[in-house]
Write an enzyme that holds these catalytic residues in place. Sequence first.
Site, mmCIF file in Angstrom:
data_model
loop_
_atom_site.group_PDB
_atom_site.id
_atom_site.type_symbol
_atom_site.label_atom_id
_atom_site.label_comp_id
_atom_site.label_asym_id
_atom_site.label_seq_id
_atom_site.Cartn_x
_atom_site.Cartn_y
_atom_site.Cartn_z
ATOM 1 N N SER A 1 -45.677 6.011 15.283
ATOM 2 C CA SER A 1 -45.109 6.708 14.401
ATOM 3 C C SER A 1 -45.123 8.250 14.064
ATOM 4 O O SER A 1 -46.407 8.775 14.107
ATOM 5 C CB SER A 1 -45.215 5.993 12.943
ATOM 6 O OG SER A 1 -44.828 6.909 11.960
ATOM 7 N N HIS B 1 -41.335 6.003 16.985
ATOM 8 C CA HIS B 1 -40.871 5.342 15.686
ATOM 9 C C HIS B 1 -40.902 6.503 14.616
ATOM 10 O O HIS B 1 -41.803 7.503 14.557
ATOM 11 C CB HIS B 1 -41.947 4.580 15.032
ATOM 12 C CG HIS B 1 -41.714 3.763 13.729
ATOM 13 N ND1 HIS B 1 -40.942 2.630 14.023
ATOM 14 C CD2 HIS B 1 -41.923 3.924 12.389
ATOM 15 C CE1 HIS B 1 -40.807 2.231 12.730
ATOM 16 N NE2 HIS B 1 -41.258 2.918 11.717
ATOM 17 N N ASP C 1 -40.287 7.515 10.570
ATOM 18 C CA ASP C 1 -40.194 6.771 8.983
ATOM 19 C C ASP C 1 -39.435 7.738 8.487
ATOM 20 O O ASP C 1 -40.100 9.065 7.918
ATOM 21 C CB ASP C 1 -41.691 6.763 8.789
ATOM 22 C CG ASP C 1 -42.343 5.557 9.389
ATOM 23 O OD1 ASP C 1 -43.255 5.800 10.191
ATOM 24 O OD2 ASP C 1 -41.648 4.686 9.078
ATOM 25 N N MET D 1 -37.528 8.949 4.971
ATOM 26 C CA MET D 1 -38.020 8.501 3.391
ATOM 27 C C MET D 1 -37.194 9.430 2.568
ATOM 28 O O MET D 1 -37.159 10.753 3.052
ATOM 29 C CB MET D 1 -39.413 8.553 3.208
ATOM 30 C CG MET D 1 -40.075 7.780 3.951
ATOM 31 S SD MET D 1 -41.973 8.209 3.608
ATOM 32 C CE MET D 1 -42.848 7.363 5.014
ATOM 33 N N HIS E 1 -36.420 3.897 11.228
ATOM 34 C CA HIS E 1 -36.885 3.170 10.382
ATOM 35 C C HIS E 1 -36.331 4.040 8.924
ATOM 36 O O HIS E 1 -37.048 4.970 8.556
ATOM 37 C CB HIS E 1 -38.075 2.824 10.272
ATOM 38 C CG HIS E 1 -38.991 2.323 8.999
ATOM 39 N ND1 HIS E 1 -40.080 2.064 8.771
ATOM 40 C CD2 HIS E 1 -38.386 1.492 8.151
ATOM 41 C CE1 HIS E 1 -40.371 1.346 7.635
ATOM 42 N NE2 HIS E 1 -39.121 0.943 7.253
ATOM 43 N N MET F 1 -36.268 4.328 5.208
ATOM 44 C CA MET F 1 -36.750 3.787 3.881
ATOM 45 C C MET F 1 -35.889 4.621 2.932
ATOM 46 O O MET F 1 -36.268 5.775 2.310
ATOM 47 C CB MET F 1 -38.265 4.104 3.995
ATOM 48 C CG MET F 1 -39.073 3.250 4.777
ATOM 49 S SD MET F 1 -40.702 3.656 4.985
ATOM 50 C CE MET F 1 -40.574 4.586 6.495
ATOM 51 N N MET G 1 -43.089 -4.902 7.027
ATOM 52 C CA MET G 1 -44.294 -3.788 6.460
ATOM 53 C C MET G 1 -45.268 -4.630 6.179
ATOM 54 O O MET G 1 -45.595 -5.736 5.540
ATOM 55 C CB MET G 1 -43.487 -3.362 5.256
ATOM 56 C CG MET G 1 -42.627 -2.479 5.256
ATOM 57 S SD MET G 1 -42.588 -1.169 6.492
ATOM 58 C CE MET G 1 -44.029 -0.216 6.049
ATOM 59 N N ASP H 1 -45.536 -2.789 11.011
ATOM 60 C CA ASP H 1 -45.622 -1.260 10.637
ATOM 61 C C ASP H 1 -46.627 -1.144 9.391
ATOM 62 O O ASP H 1 -46.255 -1.515 8.465
ATOM 63 C CB ASP H 1 -44.120 -0.779 10.149
ATOM 64 C CG ASP H 1 -43.999 0.574 9.870
ATOM 65 O OD1 ASP H 1 -42.991 1.006 9.766
ATOM 66 O OD2 ASP H 1 -45.235 1.470 9.860
#
Length: 225
Positions: free
Chosen positions: A17, A42, A44, A46, A75, A77, A146, A184
């Site tokens: 990540s 990966h 993340d 957000m 991913h 979020m 998660m 993750d």
Amino acid sequence: MRQTFIVMSNLKLIAPSILSADFNHLGRDIEMINQSEADYIHFDVMDGVFVPNISFGIPVIEHVSKIAKKPLDVHLMIINPDLFIDPFADAGASIITVHYEVCKHLHRTIQTIKNRDIKASVCLNPHTPVDLLNDIIEELDMVLLMSVNPGFGGQKFIENTYRKVAQLRSLIEDKNPECLIEVDGGVNFTTGKKLFDCGANVLVAGSFVFGSENPEKIIGDLKKL
Ligand code: DX5
Ligand code: ZN
């Protein structure tokens, strides 16, 4: 550049990540991942609403996509992923994960991702039961579990995740054997080995990789668990 990759559910894959990468030297860290035994990169993403943190978005993925030699595992979020499937697909995503908890029409969202020839994945927060996937599992290329509460790297692994992985493995064997299980949060040599043993396929690791003296070696050693 979108990578193509063959999916087989008995694979053991590593997805570093970049949330924990050095953003003052992101190109260097991406080149390290390119040279390493990592299988995905990966991201993340957000939005500060679905999770109590804001990370990065489409410009970062567009730029990384120009130098990445591994599939981009994005991913989301974020509270409204339907608005961003096309922009992330255009930016070079190879996998897009949306959170079960924010999708009112999850089947339609998954179809939208797949219509872009991108792997479609659903993420469950620690409190969200695996059996909620019973009627969508056959549509999925991957499920992300998660193992920390989403929003930050470097958190403590939630032990109940092992049971969820085993439960999900049984659902997948029954309904969609080609579907991958990704985990993750809080991945290290101890949790990673137990996760593979319980039936996980893809380990996302951020701080354990980028907080180490030799990230490339950590990635290779995770792959050998
Ligand atoms: C949480 C993030 C983290 C990150 C990995 O929202 O998704 O789980 O990917 O963090 P580490 O590996 O540092 O626990
Ligand atoms: Zn993630």
